[in-house]
Design a protein around this motif. Sequence first.
Motif, short mmCIF file in Angstrom:
data_model
loop_
_atom_site.label_atom_id
_atom_site.label_comp_id
_atom_site.label_asym_id
_atom_site.label_seq_id
_atom_site.Cartn_x
_atom_site.Cartn_y
_atom_site.Cartn_z
N VAL A 1 0.85 -1.19 0.00
CA VAL A 1 0.00 0.00 0.00
C VAL A 1 0.88 1.24 0.00
CG1 VAL A 1 -1.74 1.29 1.28
CG2 VAL A 1 -1.84 -1.20 1.23
N ALA A 2 0.49 2.23 -0.79
CA ALA A 2 1.12 3.55 -0.75
C ALA A 2 0.12 4.55 -0.16
CB ALA A 2 1.55 3.99 -2.15
N VAL A 3 0.63 5.64 0.39
CA VAL A 3 -0.21 6.62 1.10
C VAL A 3 0.11 8.02 0.61
CG1 VAL A 3 -0.75 7.63 3.33
CG2 VAL A 3 -0.39 5.16 3.15
N PHE A 4 -0.94 8.81 0.34
CA PHE A 4 -0.77 10.24 0.09
C PHE A 4 -1.51 10.99 1.19
CE2 PHE A 4 -2.42 14.18 -2.05
CZ PHE A 4 -1.23 14.87 -1.95
N ASP A 5 -0.74 11.69 2.02
CA ASP A 5 -1.28 12.32 3.22
C ASP A 5 -0.92 13.80 3.24
OD1 ASP A 5 -2.24 13.00 5.69
OD2 ASP A 5 -0.66 11.98 6.82
N PRO A 6 -1.77 14.66 2.63
CA PRO A 6 -1.48 16.11 2.66
C PRO A 6 -1.73 16.74 4.03
CG PRO A 6 -3.59 15.70 1.59
CD PRO A 6 -2.99 14.36 1.87
N ASN B 1 -0.10 7.31 -10.17
CA ASN B 1 0.09 6.53 -11.40
C ASN B 1 1.44 5.84 -11.42
OD1 ASN B 1 -2.31 6.77 -12.99
ND2 ASN B 1 -1.83 8.92 -13.30
N GLU B 2 2.43 6.51 -10.87
CA GLU B 2 3.79 5.96 -10.89
C GLU B 2 3.88 4.65 -10.10
OE1 GLU B 2 8.22 7.12 -9.18
OE2 GLU B 2 6.70 8.69 -9.42
N VAL B 3 3.29 4.60 -8.91
CA VAL B 3 3.41 3.39 -8.09
C VAL B 3 2.63 2.22 -8.70
CG1 VAL B 3 3.80 4.66 -5.95
CG2 VAL B 3 1.46 4.04 -6.60
N PHE B 4 1.56 2.53 -9.45
CA PHE B 4 0.83 1.46 -10.12
C PHE B 4 1.59 0.95 -11.33
CE2 PHE B 4 -3.33 3.26 -8.30
CZ PHE B 4 -3.31 2.36 -7.27
N ARG B 5 2.18 1.86 -12.07
CA ARG B 5 2.85 1.46 -13.31
C ARG B 5 4.13 0.68 -13.07
NH1 ARG B 5 2.01 6.90 -17.12
NH2 ARG B 5 -0.20 6.52 -17.57
N ASP B 6 4.85 1.02 -12.00
CA ASP B 6 6.07 0.26 -11.73
C ASP B 6 5.83 -0.91 -10.78
OD1 ASP B 6 5.89 1.37 -9.19
OD2 ASP B 6 7.45 2.85 -9.52
N GLY B 7 4.57 -1.12 -10.39
CA GLY B 7 4.23 -2.28 -9.56
C GLY B 7 4.62 -2.15 -8.10
N THR B 8 4.89 -0.92 -7.64
CA THR B 8 5.28 -0.73 -6.24
C THR B 8 4.16 -1.07 -5.28
OG1 THR B 8 6.82 1.02 -6.89
CG2 THR B 8 6.19 0.94 -4.58
N ALA B 9 2.93 -0.72 -5.63
CA ALA B 9 1.79 -0.94 -4.74
C ALA B 9 0.56 -1.27 -5.57
CB ALA B 9 1.53 0.30 -3.88
N SER C 1 9.68 1.75 -20.32
CA SER C 1 10.43 1.81 -19.07
C SER C 1 9.68 1.12 -17.93
CB SER C 1 10.73 3.26 -18.69
OG SER C 1 9.53 3.98 -18.48
N CYS C 2 8.35 1.06 -18.01
CA CYS C 2 7.55 0.47 -16.93
C CYS C 2 7.46 -1.04 -17.01
CB CYS C 2 6.15 1.08 -16.94
SG CYS C 2 6.11 2.85 -16.60
N PHE C 3 7.71 -1.62 -18.20
CA PHE C 3 7.71 -3.08 -18.29
C PHE C 3 9.06 -3.59 -18.79
CE2 PHE C 3 5.89 -1.46 -22.24
CZ PHE C 3 6.59 -2.15 -23.21
N MET D 1 1.73 -7.72 -20.44
CA MET D 1 0.55 -7.48 -21.27
C MET D 1 -0.47 -6.61 -20.56
SD MET D 1 1.19 -8.80 -24.16
CE MET D 1 -0.40 -8.83 -24.94
N ARG D 2 -0.63 -6.79 -19.26
CA ARG D 2 -1.54 -5.92 -18.51
C ARG D 2 -1.07 -4.48 -18.56
NH1 ARG D 2 -2.20 -9.65 -13.06
NH2 ARG D 2 -3.90 -10.99 -13.79
N LYS D 3 0.22 -4.28 -18.41
CA LYS D 3 0.75 -2.91 -18.42
C LYS D 3 0.61 -2.26 -19.79
CE LYS D 3 4.01 -3.53 -14.59
NZ LYS D 3 5.42 -3.49 -14.15
#
Length: 367
Positions: free
Chosen positions: A49-54, A86-94, A338-340, A327-329
């Motif tokens: 899980v990633a978190v964005f906490d402003p 979008n970045e964490v989803f595309r590189d598979g981080t979270a 760069s993402c796959f 293929m999903r990406k």
Amino acid sequence: MKQFLSFVRKEFRQIFRDRRTLLILLIMPLMLVLLLGYAIKTELNDARVAVFDPSKDVETRRIIERLQASEYFTVVRELDSPAGINEVFRDGTAGLVVVFSEEFASGLPRGEAGIQLIADGTDPNQASLLTNYAQGVLAAYQAERMEQYRVPMRIETVSRMLYNPQGESAYNFVPGVMGIVLMLICALMTSVSIVRERETGTMEILLASPMKPLHIILSKMTPYFTLSVTNVVTILLLAVFVMGVPIRGSLGWLALVSVIFIIVALSLGLLISTLVDSQVAALLSSGIGLMMPTLVFSGLIFPLESMPLALRWIADIIPARWYISAMRKIMIQGVDVSCFATELGVLALMAAVLVAVSWKKFKVRLE
């Protein structure tokens, strides 16, 4: 009765002499029970899980700590801006991002505190599981705070599936089916076809012809390569025009990844044909040795995050796991190379190694 017992003893001796049959009868069921028992799990464990906490107040920190303390989630990253989602989803981080509203703590007593749960919709089943578990953790936290302070506290939770807002299962189904179909046609049919030539004695006749052994093997594989490419095109046409699955990425990269995976599967079929002597053995080796791991460890049906670490290591050597991820990406997320790149590099390495090993093994076999 003595004749009957003598025949029974004869059959037992025959089974014990054939080690492959003995392995299938005694060891294979145990392996399947252990693998499937640990791999097939409906519960969630250690999902990233990633978190964005402003807001960055005490209440959001407590919720983040509650998520981290849960056996279901592992907080792997705290984002500085919404652009990182979008970045964490595309590189598979979270697979899930928890977004807090601004001034969360001050809005909590007034019912103005909000949390958005954004999940990667390329796998809608996994996304729904993630959001449901997260909502459960948030509901437990809210009930605990209300009991503690004896005042109403309401957190407005909104769920969203990125890349697949409708939650269409075809978005996950199509890339997975492509991996399974290609593995079935290339590996299984190639291994059976070559073993059939050897079993019937026609392979020696072919090798005695003026054609080089390499050309003979390529001639055996070319029809399956052509059929596999045709299947890829057919599945993509059905996906786009019948199922409504988009292709947001580059068709060129999609074709390249598919061709590399086809080469990997063909090489696996050639390698299997050098290790077995009969069509039945080739069929069993391809069906059980390749199809079952592909279904279980590719991430198509069972999420890899819920598996023990040892099984995740096994999943890393399954070619379909990398192909389906790429293929999903490409199809659903529409990312650039760069993402796959990791998936592409792993498949290319597998193709190079399997081509070298299977061809060397094949030449030694025929000599």
